[in-house]
Design a protein around this motif. Sequence first.
Motif, PDB file in Angstrom:
ATOM      1  N   GLN A  40       0.831  -1.201   0.000  1.00  0.00           N
ATOM      2  CA  GLN A  40       0.000   0.000   0.000  1.00  0.00           C
ATOM      3  C   GLN A  40       0.872   1.260   0.000  1.00  0.00           C
ATOM      4  O   GLN A  40       1.925   1.277   0.625  1.00  0.00           O
ATOM      5  N   VAL A  41       0.392   2.321  -0.681  1.00  0.00           N
ATOM      6  CA  VAL A  41       1.252   3.499  -0.856  1.00  0.00           C
ATOM      7  C   VAL A  41       1.136   4.529   0.261  1.00  0.00           C
ATOM      8  O   VAL A  41       1.905   5.478   0.296  1.00  0.00           O
ATOM      9  N   ASN A  42       0.169   4.353   1.175  1.00  0.00           N
ATOM     10  CA  ASN A  42      -0.012   5.339   2.245  1.00  0.00           C
ATOM     11  C   ASN A  42       0.217   4.656   3.598  1.00  0.00           C
ATOM     12  O   ASN A  42      -0.683   4.029   4.150  1.00  0.00           O
ATOM     13  N   PRO A  43       1.449   4.749   4.131  1.00  0.00           N
ATOM     14  CA  PRO A  43       1.785   3.951   5.321  1.00  0.00           C
ATOM     15  C   PRO A  43       0.951   4.288   6.556  1.00  0.00           C
ATOM     16  O   PRO A  43       0.567   3.396   7.308  1.00  0.00           O
ATOM     17  N   VAL A  44       0.642   5.572   6.750  1.00  0.00           N
ATOM     18  CA  VAL A  44      -0.120   5.981   7.943  1.00  0.00           C
ATOM     19  C   VAL A  44      -1.506   5.342   7.919  1.00  0.00           C
ATOM     20  O   VAL A  44      -1.956   4.725   8.895  1.00  0.00           O
ATOM     21  N   GLN A  45      -2.181   5.455   6.772  1.00  0.00           N
ATOM     22  CA  GLN A  45      -3.558   4.961   6.686  1.00  0.00           C
ATOM     23  C   GLN A  45      -3.627   3.450   6.515  1.00  0.00           C
ATOM     24  O   GLN A  45      -4.624   2.822   6.878  1.00  0.00           O
ATOM     25  N   THR A  46      -2.563   2.837   5.984  1.00  0.00           N
ATOM     26  CA  THR A  46      -2.541   1.370   5.883  1.00  0.00           C
ATOM     27  C   THR A  46      -2.549   0.750   7.274  1.00  0.00           C
ATOM     28  O   THR A  46      -3.234  -0.246   7.518  1.00  0.00           O
ATOM     29  N   ALA A  47      -1.798   1.355   8.196  1.00  0.00           N
ATOM     30  CA  ALA A  47      -1.798   0.857   9.585  1.00  0.00           C
ATOM     31  C   ALA A  47      -3.208   0.960  10.178  1.00  0.00           C
ATOM     32  O   ALA A  47      -3.666   0.051  10.892  1.00  0.00           O
ATOM     33  N   VAL A  48      -3.919   2.039   9.862  1.00  0.00           N
ATOM     34  CA  VAL A  48      -5.311   2.196  10.328  1.00  0.00           C
ATOM     35  C   VAL A  48      -6.193   1.111   9.708  1.00  0.00           C
ATOM     36  O   VAL A  48      -6.959   0.429  10.391  1.00  0.00           O
ATOM     37  N   LEU A  49      -6.063   0.924   8.390  1.00  0.00           N
ATOM     38  CA  LEU A  49      -6.873  -0.040   7.644  1.00  0.00           C
ATOM     39  C   LEU A  49      -6.684  -1.462   8.173  1.00  0.00           C
ATOM     40  O   LEU A  49      -7.654  -2.171   8.464  1.00  0.00           O
ATOM     41  N   TYR A  50      -5.409  -1.892   8.306  1.00  0.00           N
ATOM     42  CA  TYR A  50      -5.139  -3.260   8.757  1.00  0.00           C
ATOM     43  C   TYR A  50      -5.517  -3.447  10.229  1.00  0.00           C
ATOM     44  O   TYR A  50      -5.972  -4.512  10.628  1.00  0.00           O
ATOM     45  N   GLY A  51      -5.340  -2.392  11.023  1.00  0.00           N
ATOM     46  CA  GLY A  51      -5.771  -2.453  12.428  1.00  0.00           C
ATOM     47  C   GLY A  51      -7.273  -2.695  12.526  1.00  0.00           C
ATOM     48  O   GLY A  51      -7.731  -3.561  13.295  1.00  0.00           O
ATOM     49  N   LEU A  52      -8.039  -1.971  11.731  1.00  0.00           N
ATOM     50  CA  LEU A  52      -9.497  -2.149  11.711  1.00  0.00           C
ATOM     51  C   LEU A  52      -9.869  -3.552  11.242  1.00  0.00           C
ATOM     52  O   LEU A  52     -10.784  -4.182  11.778  1.00  0.00           O
ATOM     53  N   ALA A  53      -9.160  -4.052  10.216  1.00  0.00           N
ATOM     54  CA  ALA A  53      -9.469  -5.382   9.669  1.00  0.00           C
ATOM     55  C   ALA A  53      -9.225  -6.473  10.717  1.00  0.00           C
ATOM     56  O   ALA A  53     -10.060  -7.362  10.912  1.00  0.00           O
ATOM     57  N   VAL A  54      -8.077  -6.385  11.409  1.00  0.00           N
ATOM     58  CA  VAL A  54      -7.767  -7.415  12.416  1.00  0.00           C
ATOM     59  C   VAL A  54      -8.734  -7.299  13.599  1.00  0.00           C
ATOM     60  O   VAL A  54      -9.201  -8.320  14.113  1.00  0.00           O
ATOM     61  N   ASP A  55      -9.070  -6.086  14.012  1.00  0.00           N
ATOM     62  CA  ASP A  55     -10.071  -5.914  15.085  1.00  0.00           C
ATOM     63  C   ASP A  55     -11.415  -6.531  14.684  1.00  0.00           C
ATOM     64  O   ASP A  55     -12.082  -7.175  15.491  1.00  0.00           O
ATOM     65  N   ALA A  56     -11.803  -6.317  13.416  1.00  0.00           N
ATOM     66  CA  ALA A  56     -13.102  -6.809  12.934  1.00  0.00           C
ATOM     67  C   ALA A  56     -13.174  -8.333  12.946  1.00  0.00           C
ATOM     68  O   ALA A  56     -14.260  -8.915  13.015  1.00  0.00           O
ATOM     69  N   ALA A  57     -11.997  -9.000  12.905  1.00  0.00           N
ATOM     70  CA  ALA A  57     -11.979 -10.465  12.899  1.00  0.00           C
ATOM     71  C   ALA A  57     -12.270 -11.050  14.277  1.00  0.00           C
ATOM     72  O   ALA A  57     -12.623 -12.215  14.409  1.00  0.00           O
ATOM     73  N   ARG A  58     -12.107 -10.235  15.329  1.00  0.00           N
ATOM     74  CA  ARG A  58     -12.339 -10.668  16.735  1.00  0.00           C
ATOM     75  C   ARG A  58     -11.655 -11.998  17.057  1.00  0.00           C
ATOM     76  O   ARG A  58     -12.285 -12.950  17.498  1.00  0.00           O
TER      77      ARG A  58
END
Length: 384
Positions: free
Chosen positions: A216-234
Amino acid sequence: MSDCKLRAKNCGGCPLLGLDYAAQLKQKESAVRALLGKYGPVHPIRGMDVPYRYRNKVISTFAPAAGGKLTSGIYAARTHKVLPVESCLLEDEVLDKVLLAVRAAANRCRYQPYNEDRGTGLLRHCLLRRAVATGQVMVVLVTAQPVLPGAKNFVRYLLEEAETRGVPVTTVVQNYNPRQTSVVLGEAEKVLYGKGFILDTLCGKTYALSPRSFYQVNPVQTAVLYGLAVDAARLTGKETVLDAYCGIGTIGLTASGKAKQVVGVELNRDAVRDAIGNAKHNGVKNARFFAADATAWIQEAAEAGQRADVIFMDPPREGSTPRFLESVARMAPKRVVYVSCNPETMARDLALLTQKGYRAEGFVPVDLFPQTAHCEVVGALSRL
């Protein structure tokens, strides 16, 4: 900071640049709500504090300049005419300077830009990547001929020019692309300096990025995106996780510490090789990666009775396929986490998943590409 002289010259890179950032976010959030709201609640969009200079990857195309010199830049919208770029509001400022160093070194070597129509000249494109966490920089010079004359001199000049501008160059790679194509990189590569890859850190894991790695080309927002994805997996630590369309393994490896085991599937063989290396490099023992078409692989796995408790899917812009989604339903995971770079194809895929017994719990839009019309979305679905 909200305007750029390239916009008047028909640069298509930042269609929303004239729009106030709060208004951009509102526009994207309401577009996502219009597409996905009927499936579940759409939560507030996650924007950036500083919505500029976020791109850690730059592709610049070489073109002739006055006096037999060369310059480089971006194609004007809907044309093959190169607009010279000195500085770009979306590019990492270090990469802006590295690009000027590349041009200066190429001009010292008297390299000529490739001419698409005539098939003459040498230099096609320059691809730059910067690993923000480590500061490492990769320069990839894409050439129309297999040999780069005076390659050692080019490297020496480039390092001198970069030092003059106070920016690092960690590795230099020549990529040979002889084809008539708008695809930037060819198959053949030669490392001219350094190791041919750079290291970056994301969500606590380290990744080796080679010229062709998808990242991904935006490192700041990729960390947000992947954090949300892993949280959503519970995840509780007991789950078998399938990471479909896994690329170099970023989502699966981010989740690996909270799962029993991770299986990643990706069509691009280079990416799978990177993913396996990244798992080793990070000491992750519970992840395996397969080079296969995600649809074909999951169909066979479902038919063979393999199970996954959670499926992450991060398909390309065209979305997933009905066969893939039917196989997901056959595997019957408790949760599906859908990461989308195109909310329109996501809406189409959700229509099928909800028919197959899944309910969307909610969606979070993430602004990965400020100043452009694109928007990413993380959606969590659970089995009824």
